[in-house]
Design a protein around this motif. Sequence first.
Motif, PDB file in Angstrom:
ATOM      1  N   SER A 220      53.451   3.152 104.273  1.00 53.42           N
ATOM      2  CA  SER A 220      54.194   4.390 104.535  1.00 53.42           C
ATOM      3  C   SER A 220      53.289   5.508 105.025  1.00 53.42           C
ATOM      4  N   THR A 221      52.015   5.481 104.628  1.00 57.75           N
ATOM      5  CA  THR A 221      51.070   6.510 105.056  1.00 57.75           C
ATOM      6  C   THR A 221      50.048   5.993 106.063  1.00 57.75           C
ATOM      7  N   GLY A 222      49.950   4.659 106.216  1.00 56.87           N
ATOM      8  CA  GLY A 222      48.937   4.092 107.090  1.00 56.87           C
ATOM      9  C   GLY A 222      47.545   4.180 106.507  1.00 56.87           C
ATOM     10  N   ILE A 223      47.451   4.292 105.178  1.00 61.23           N
ATOM     11  CA  ILE A 223      46.151   4.467 104.515  1.00 61.23           C
ATOM     12  C   ILE A 223      45.785   3.215 103.725  1.00 61.23           C
ATOM     13  N   VAL A 224      44.529   2.795 103.881  1.00 62.68           N
ATOM     14  CA  VAL A 224      43.961   1.708 103.080  1.00 62.68           C
ATOM     15  C   VAL A 224      42.865   2.319 102.213  1.00 62.68           C
ATOM     16  N   THR A 225      43.033   2.217 100.908  1.00 63.23           N
ATOM     17  CA  THR A 225      42.047   2.773  99.974  1.00 63.23           C
ATOM     18  C   THR A 225      41.233   1.634  99.382  1.00 63.23           C
ATOM     19  N   ALA A 226      39.922   1.652  99.645  1.00 65.76           N
ATOM     20  CA  ALA A 226      39.027   0.617  99.142  1.00 65.76           C
ATOM     21  C   ALA A 226      38.354   1.083  97.863  1.00 65.76           C
ATOM     22  N   ASN A 227      38.207   0.186  96.901  1.00 60.69           N
ATOM     23  CA  ASN A 227      37.576   0.476  95.612  1.00 60.69           C
ATOM     24  C   ASN A 227      38.243   1.642  94.884  1.00 60.69           C
ATOM     25  N   PRO A 228      39.570   1.623  94.735  1.00 61.64           N
ATOM     26  CA  PRO A 228      40.249   2.712  94.015  1.00 61.64           C
ATOM     27  C   PRO A 228      39.944   2.647  92.523  1.00 61.64           C
ATOM     28  N   ASP A 229      40.047   3.806  91.841  1.00 62.77           N
ATOM     29  CA  ASP A 229      39.845   3.794  90.388  1.00 62.77           C
ATOM     30  C   ASP A 229      41.117   3.278  89.702  1.00 62.77           C
ATOM     31  N   ARG A 230      41.012   3.046  88.394  1.00 62.90           N
ATOM     32  CA  ARG A 230      42.126   2.429  87.674  1.00 62.90           C
ATOM     33  C   ARG A 230      43.386   3.288  87.719  1.00 62.90           C
TER      34      ARG A 230
END
Length: 567
Positions: A220-230
Amino acid sequence: MSETRTLHGIGIGRQLAVGPVLRMPDPLPAPSDTVSELTAAEETERVNVSLAAVAADLMARGERAGGTARDVLEAQAMMAQDPTLKASIADLLAKGKTAEMAVWTAFGGFRDMLIGLGGYMAERATDLDDVSGRVLAHLQGVPAPGVPDSETPFVLVARDLAPADTALLNLDKVMALVTSDGGPTAHTAILARDKAIVAVVGVAGAQELADGTTVIVDASTGIVTANPDRASVARAEDARDARRSAAAAPITDGALADGTAVPLLANLGSAGGIQAALAAGAEGVGLFRTEFLFLDATSAPTVVEQREKYRELLAAFPGRKVVVRLLDAGADKPLAFLNSAREENPALGVRGLRALRANEDILREQLTALAEADGDTESDLWVMAPMVATVEETRYFTALAHELGLRTVGVMVEVPSAAIGAANILQHAAFASIGTNDLTQYTMAADRMLGSVSNLQDPWHPSVLHLVKMVGDAGADLGKPVGICGEAAADPLLAVVLVGLGATTLSMSPAALADVRAELRGHTREEARALALVALAADDAADARTAVRAAINNRTPHTTQKEEHSS
C-alpha cells in the motif's frame, strides 16, 4: 541487531507481508566458445530437442496457470520455436559452434534487435532471456534458474521475475515479491496483480538484501523495511490481518463511504476469465480485449466465429454492462493480415483504430459480429475504439458502429490529444474509457514496457492526472460516463484519486477488486475530490503518492451519511 533500512518502490495492491528474504539465483553464465566435437547434424538435433522441450514446458505451465499468465507463456513458447531464431542457430552450428554457444549467440542477437526497436518490443527482451536460459539449462542437463525451493515461507527478492516463474509461484511459500527492476505496467507487476501477490517493484537497493533478512513488504505504501524491530513487526502483522479481513468482507457493489456508487468492473483478455470475475464480485466488464481472437490467426476470424465468442461473454452478464474494445493491433501485436508493413516506431504508427480503418472490412465484420451477439443476449453492450486521437476519428467510428446496429458507442482515451480534446470528442461519443497505461507512456514519452525508464511509467504523475481530470470534467459537463480501464484502477489509493478526478467506473483485474472495494469504502466523494487536488498539486509521481497518504493520515475521521441517518 542489524540497522533498520527503508527501501522504496512501487506497490502492487494494498496488502502486506512479513518474512525472511530468499534471493533468486543468478542466471546461468555464458557458455565457453569452443569448437564442437560433434557434427553439425548432431548439434542441430540437440538444439531441436531442447527448443521443443522448453516450448512444451512453457505451454504446459500456461495451461496450469490460466488467465493472463497463459497468454504470456504461450507467447514465450512461440519464441522458442521462432523460425528466424532457428535459422540463426543453424548458421552458427554450420560454422562449428556448439549448441550452447549457438543458442546463446542467436538469442542474444535477437534480444539486441528487440531492444533497438524500443517500446513494447524492448520489454520482450526479458522474456527472451528467460527462454534462452531455459534452453541452455536443458542442453546442459541442469535445472533452469528459477524460484528457489524452501521448506518455510519466504519473501522472494529478484532483479526481475520471468513470466513463467511468476505465473506458477507457490503462494503457500512465497509471501511477497520484491524486485529491483520493472514498473507498474511490466509483466511482473501485471501478473502479480492478477494473482493477488503482495509485491513491490522497482525497489532501489533490493539486490543488497541478504538471504534470511527479515523484511516488512507493504504494497500500500511501496515501502520495504529491512531488519525491523519487534514492535514494528507486531504492528505490521496486526495491519496485515486487518487488511486481509477487510478484503475478505462480504462482496458488495462498489461505493464510497457516503454511498456514492462507483461500479467496479473486470478487465478480461478472453472469455476464460468470466468465472473468476463473477466470483470476485465484478459488476460487469469494463474492458474485454478482443485480440485473443486474432493474434494466432493467419487471417481474420469470420463473423460467425467472432459472434459465438462474444455471445459467450455477453450471456454471462445479463443486465450488466460489458464494454468491448475492438481489435487493438499494432506495436507489440502486429498482424500480417492487418498491418504487415515494418515501422520505425510502431507504438506511434498504424495501430488501433488507424489499422482497422485502413482495413475497413475487418472493422465492419467485428462490429457486425458484436451487434448480432448483442441481439441474442440480455447484457448491456458498450463498444469502444482503441487509440482514438481526434474528433474526426470519433465521428467516423461512432457513425459506422451505429450504422451496423450498435447502440452505446464510445472511445478509448489513451493519447494526450484525446484527453485535451475530450469536451469535443464526447459531443459525439456516448462514453470515454481512459487507458492509463498508454496515456502515461505517451504523456511522459516513456515506453511503458521499457525498464530503463520505469521511473517515468507511473500514472500517479500529476501531468497524467491533469489529463484524466480534463476527461472527467468533460464527462461531468456533458453527462457522459468516464471509466478507467488501465492498471491504475487496480491501485486502491490511486483509484480513490481517480474517482475524485471524475471517473464514474473503475475496471481492473478480478484479483484487485476486493482491495479497491475496501479502500473506496473509507472515503467520501468530498474526500476523494480533496485527495485529487492534493495529487494534482504535487511535483512528480512519488510526491503525489506521498502527499495523498499524508493527507489521509492527517485528516479528521469522517462520519458517513449512513451513520448520520441512523443516529
